[in-house]
Scaffold this motif. Structure first.
Motif, PDB file in Angstrom:
ATOM      1  N   SER A 160       4.921  -6.513  -3.045  1.00 17.95           N
ATOM      2  CA  SER A 160       5.519  -5.564  -1.527  1.00 17.95           C
ATOM      3  C   SER A 160       3.509  -5.623  -0.646  1.00 17.95           C
ATOM      4  CB  SER A 160       6.010  -4.215  -1.936  1.00 17.95           C
ATOM      5  OG  SER A 160       5.329  -3.562  -2.419  1.00 17.95           O
ATOM      6  N   THR A 161       4.185  -5.027   0.666  1.00 15.16           N
ATOM      7  CA  THR A 161       2.669  -4.600   1.168  1.00 15.16           C
ATOM      8  C   THR A 161       2.647  -3.846   1.041  1.00 15.16           C
ATOM      9  OG1 THR A 161       4.251  -5.584   3.277  1.00 15.16           O
ATOM     10  CG2 THR A 161       2.766  -3.946   3.642  1.00 15.16           C
ATOM     11  N   HIS A 162       3.165  -2.352   0.244  1.00 17.31           N
ATOM     12  CA  HIS A 162       2.269  -1.578  -0.342  1.00 17.31           C
ATOM     13  C   HIS A 162       1.322  -1.738  -1.470  1.00 17.31           C
ATOM     14  CE1 HIS A 162       1.410   2.463  -2.529  1.00 17.31           C
ATOM     15  NE2 HIS A 162       2.101   2.289  -3.425  1.00 17.31           N
ATOM     16  N   SER A 163       1.885  -3.128  -1.996  1.00 18.54           N
ATOM     17  CA  SER A 163       0.623  -3.327  -3.511  1.00 18.54           C
ATOM     18  C   SER A 163      -0.077  -4.127  -2.779  1.00 18.54           C
ATOM     19  CB  SER A 163       1.646  -4.262  -4.205  1.00 18.54           C
ATOM     20  OG  SER A 163       3.024  -3.459  -4.748  1.00 18.54           O
ATOM     21  N   ALA A 164      -0.024  -5.036  -1.888  1.00 15.56           N
ATOM     22  CA  ALA A 164      -1.258  -4.932  -1.111  1.00 15.56           C
ATOM     23  C   ALA A 164      -1.998  -4.539  -0.925  1.00 15.56           C
ATOM     24  CB  ALA A 164      -0.828  -6.404  -0.345  1.00 15.56           C
ATOM     25  N   LEU A 165      -1.843  -3.268  -0.278  1.00 15.60           N
ATOM     26  CA  LEU A 165      -2.351  -2.469   0.513  1.00 15.60           C
ATOM     27  C   LEU A 165      -3.213  -1.706  -0.300  1.00 15.60           C
ATOM     28  CD1 LEU A 165      -0.304  -1.548   3.780  1.00 15.60           C
ATOM     29  CD2 LEU A 165      -2.717  -1.834   4.146  1.00 15.60           C
ATOM     30  N   THR A 215      -1.818   3.125   2.666  1.00 13.65           N
ATOM     31  CA  THR A 215      -0.913   2.881   1.661  1.00 13.65           C
ATOM     32  C   THR A 215      -0.054   4.311   1.093  1.00 13.65           C
ATOM     33  OG1 THR A 215      -2.903   1.778   1.299  1.00 13.65           O
ATOM     34  CG2 THR A 215      -0.956   1.692  -0.667  1.00 13.65           C
ATOM     35  N   VAL A 218       2.564   4.444   3.004  1.00 11.64           N
ATOM     36  CA  VAL A 218       3.651   2.893   2.891  1.00 11.64           C
ATOM     37  C   VAL A 218       4.561   3.641   1.820  1.00 11.64           C
ATOM     38  CG1 VAL A 218       4.017   0.455   3.154  1.00 11.64           C
ATOM     39  CG2 VAL A 218       2.550   1.429   5.043  1.00 11.64           C
ATOM     40  N   GLU A 222       8.929   3.019   1.273  1.00 11.34           N
ATOM     41  CA  GLU A 222       9.282   2.340  -0.060  1.00 11.34           C
ATOM     42  C   GLU A 222       9.641   2.881  -1.130  1.00 11.34           C
ATOM     43  OE1 GLU A 222       7.143  -0.021  -3.571  1.00 11.34           O
ATOM     44  OE2 GLU A 222       6.239  -1.458  -1.440  1.00 11.34           O
TER      45      GLU A 222
END
Length: 292
Positions: A160-165, A215, A218, A222
């Protein structure tokens, strides 16, 4: 606290009076942001504690089997709950305190290390940043374990975006830590190189804090979305209202920390408030990295 600025128009005020009144206003704002940060820290951790232990099932060091007759199905929610707790401790707790080590006047709420004691400031700053990094790594480990130990079907990691951040934030923290140690803890660079690197270290340190807090926000959103999809709670239910308040507090908290750093730079531009003269403060600011 803005009233001293309106005693006389600036053009009719002696330079010393303007400087003194501006300093008083700045220090008032410094004290108020200090109080705001402490209250917001308390509020964030209080809301998080209520959310985790009141609605999300508390904490556990291993998956929980609710039905002994069916051990092939487990619940890793309590194991995952370590993730938000550790991340909040890392950023709202340790990293914030590490920033405030370098932006605290004697009149502030909390501890104060004089500007003349640079080695102690660097030691406390470094220890707090290492603690933030350790807590972040443990938080990521908790999330990965909760995903991979989930039965009957493990959940994927880093999707997810959270993981990438989160990965970006961790890379920035490690980079800042390695370069900071090379420059200041066990100096490998020349004095000129360290002086040139100092503003970049401050800038990317602030950027790391902002990305990390974003992060966190987010991640809270999430988690709230997952709860909506799985449990279908009412919009006004506590399990939904608490994370909403949590995000608001985090946003205000980021603004308060930013004001705190900005105000402290204004204080530094006007002179040290811990007993060092104005000229002495400027010398310390310009050559802070040389004072080991």
């Amino acid at each position: 606290f803005f009233s001293p600025l309106f005693v006389l128009p600036r053009t009719f005020q002696p330079a010393g009076v303007c400087h003194r009144q501006l300093g008083e206003v700045t220090m008032d704002l410094h004290r108020q942001t200090s109080l705001a940060i402490r209250l917001l820290q308390l509020g964030i951790f209080l809301l998080l504690t209520i959310w985790i232990f009141g609605y999300l099932g508390g904490l556990s060091l291993s998956p929980v089997v609710h039905d002994p007759a069916d051990p092939s199905t487990n619940d890793t929610s309590a194991l995952f709950n370590w993730h938000p707790l550790l991340m909040m401790l890392a950023f709202v707790g340790c990293m914030t305190e590490a920033i405030m080590v370098y932006s605290t006047a004697p009149s502030s709420l909390g501890y104060h290390i004089p500007e003349t004691n640079r080695p102690l400031k660097k030691l406390v700053h470094g220890v707090l940043q290492c603690a933030a990094l350790l807590l972040s790594v443990l938080g990521i480990v908790a999330a990965i374990m909760s995903h991979t130990l989930k039965e009957p079907t493990p959940m994927p990691n880093f999707y997810s975006t959270h993981s990438a951040l989160g990965v970006l934030t961790l890379v920035m923290m490690v980079g800042q830590g390695v370069l900071g140690m090379m420059a200041y803890v066990a100096p490998q660079w020349s004095l000129h190189a360290r002086q040139a690197f100092s503003p970049m270290h401050r800038f990317f340190g602030g950027a790391t804090f902002v990305v990390g807090m974003a992060t966190v926000m987010v991640g809270v959103q999430e988690k709230t979305t997952f709860l909506q999809l799985v449990q279908h709670p009412q919009v006004r239910a506590g399990i939904m209202q608490i994370p909403a308040l949590l995000q608001v507090c985090i946003a205000i908290f980021m603004v308060a920390v930013g004001l705190r750093v900005l105000v402290w730079r204004l204080v530094g531009a006007q002179g040290d408030t811990s007993g060092v003269s104005s000229d002495g403060f400027r010398v310390l600011a310009e050559h802070e990295i040389a004072l080991d």
